[in-house]
Motif scaffolding. Sequence first.
Motif, PDB file in Angstrom:
ATOM      1  N   ALA A  84      19.503  19.630  13.954  1.00  0.00           N
ATOM      2  CA  ALA A  84      19.000  18.862  15.090  1.00  0.00           C
ATOM      3  C   ALA A  84      19.753  17.562  15.183  1.00  0.00           C
ATOM      4  N   ALA A  85      20.222  17.241  16.356  1.00  0.00           N
ATOM      5  CA  ALA A  85      20.960  15.987  16.562  1.00  0.00           C
ATOM      6  C   ALA A  85      20.058  14.984  17.230  1.00  0.00           C
ATOM      7  N   VAL A  97      32.396  14.361  21.200  1.00  0.00           N
ATOM      8  CA  VAL A  97      32.539  14.746  19.803  1.00  0.00           C
ATOM      9  C   VAL A  97      31.566  15.870  19.492  1.00  0.00           C
ATOM     10  N   TYR A  98      32.059  16.876  18.802  1.00  0.00           N
ATOM     11  CA  TYR A  98      31.255  18.045  18.445  1.00  0.00           C
ATOM     12  C   TYR A  98      31.251  18.245  16.932  1.00  0.00           C
ATOM     13  N   VAL A  99      30.161  18.781  16.411  1.00  0.00           N
ATOM     14  CA  VAL A  99      30.150  19.412  15.105  1.00  0.00           C
ATOM     15  C   VAL A  99      30.013  20.901  15.382  1.00  0.00           C
ATOM     16  N   LEU A 100      30.938  21.687  14.842  1.00  0.00           N
ATOM     17  CA  LEU A 100      31.020  23.110  15.157  1.00  0.00           C
ATOM     18  C   LEU A 100      30.953  23.960  13.896  1.00  0.00           C
ATOM     19  N   VAL A 158      22.090  19.119   8.403  1.00  0.00           N
ATOM     20  CA  VAL A 158      22.897  20.312   8.190  1.00  0.00           C
ATOM     21  C   VAL A 158      22.607  20.913   6.819  1.00  0.00           C
ATOM     22  N   LYS A 159      22.754  22.208   6.722  1.00  0.00           N
ATOM     23  CA  LYS A 159      22.688  22.900   5.451  1.00  0.00           C
ATOM     24  C   LYS A 159      24.095  23.053   4.901  1.00  0.00           C
ATOM     25  N   ARG A 161      30.718  28.046  17.373  1.00  0.00           N
ATOM     26  CA  ARG A 161      29.377  27.786  17.885  1.00  0.00           C
ATOM     27  C   ARG A 161      29.061  26.303  17.722  1.00  0.00           C
ATOM     28  N   ILE A 162      28.363  25.754  18.694  1.00  0.00           N
ATOM     29  CA  ILE A 162      28.060  24.322  18.661  1.00  0.00           C
ATOM     30  C   ILE A 162      26.880  24.049  17.733  1.00  0.00           C
ATOM     31  N   VAL A 163      27.062  23.085  16.851  1.00  0.00           N
ATOM     32  CA  VAL A 163      25.997  22.591  15.999  1.00  0.00           C
ATOM     33  C   VAL A 163      25.305  21.430  16.706  1.00  0.00           C
ATOM     34  N   THR A 164      26.097  20.433  17.060  1.00  0.00           N
ATOM     35  CA  THR A 164      25.593  19.304  17.834  1.00  0.00           C
ATOM     36  C   THR A 164      26.759  18.660  18.571  1.00  0.00           C
TER      37      THR A 164
END
Length: 386
Positions: A17-18, A73-76, A101-102, A81-84
């Motif tokens: 969750a962002a 900016v993305y975390v992928l 994140v895990k 697939r997009i994380v946030t």
Amino acid sequence: MRAVRVTLASATAVALAAVVAGCTEKSDAKSGGGDHVIKVTAADDSCEVSKKEFPAGHIQLDVENKGSKVTEVYVLYPDDRIVTERENIGPGTSQKVTAEVKAGSYQIACKPGMKGEGYRQQVKATGGGSAAERDPKLDEAVAAYRKYAQQQADETLPLAKKFAEAVKAGDLEAAKKAYAPSRIGWERTEPVAESFGDIDPKVDLREDGLKSDQDPEKDWTGWHRIERSLWKDKKLTDRDKELADVLIKDLEDWQDKVNEAEITPTSMANGAKELLDEVATGKVTGEEERYSHTDLVDFKANVEGAEKSYELLKPVAAKNDPKLTAELDKQFAALDKLLDQYREDKDSYDFTSYDKVGKDQRKELSDGVNALAEPLSKLAAAVVTK
């Protein structure tokens, strides 16, 4: 239509969750360091990160845009697939993005100009990590929003089938009349559109959203492809009739995916904020419904979906930040009142054709959306504040 992207495939995806501002990392952020703080420096031709390995759990991206272009900016995940994400980071500005994140491999990507694949860094979260504790009322909010999304999907199918039947019958006028109503349920659930897998680009892609290697006649599907035929070409072809069936199939897939979609309190809050940003910077220009000019129907549905998300999260947010919720109440009411000025009938979804809305009026709508988006950007942080 949310910005085109690869999205979460199912509820089995790693939970993340962002939120806009820090949670457990606030002390680290103030000191400018800490194992969980990753500094991201975005430029026109690079994306630098301060560390490529960090403990799983809560992380904070301290993003600074040193380029000359607006960036995102993305975390992928490794498969894109997009994380946030965080969009619309202006030149010379900084933003903070907190996430949970895990353990696993990820990519951090900067996209100058908010286009293309961007510049990427491979990173890794180590250790077991743990989910953040949250108020049980937030679980209730997620369950209620899922029920709402399911209701919208269930109500959309009959309306979409009516639209598809008119298209397949070659009845232009009936198809035009059925077009906007068939989209309302989808537009209301766009705050969490990314949780429905690849449905968004299948059903709601605009022509300018196609990639350079995609053929508009072969690869473009969904409502807007048929919209072009109805209002611009003024004729329905065999391809349109095929696409009507494809649309129904994709919407049925959406209907099935709602129950398993990865929805979190912060995805509800951040999704609502990102959607309003899109409305203010893109939809308010008339780009969304460029042929039908039914943009105000989309606007109203978007605002209703964002407001539903807010109302469900409000009990927790009001406890943590009563001034914020008071401001959100005020701005939602103001925007609702502004949009209702364009209703043909106060009890209907018949709105003024957007080509009849002047430049000054469009600016007023944009200002109203921006006035709401600013406090809405703080909702996710208010939800997770202890």
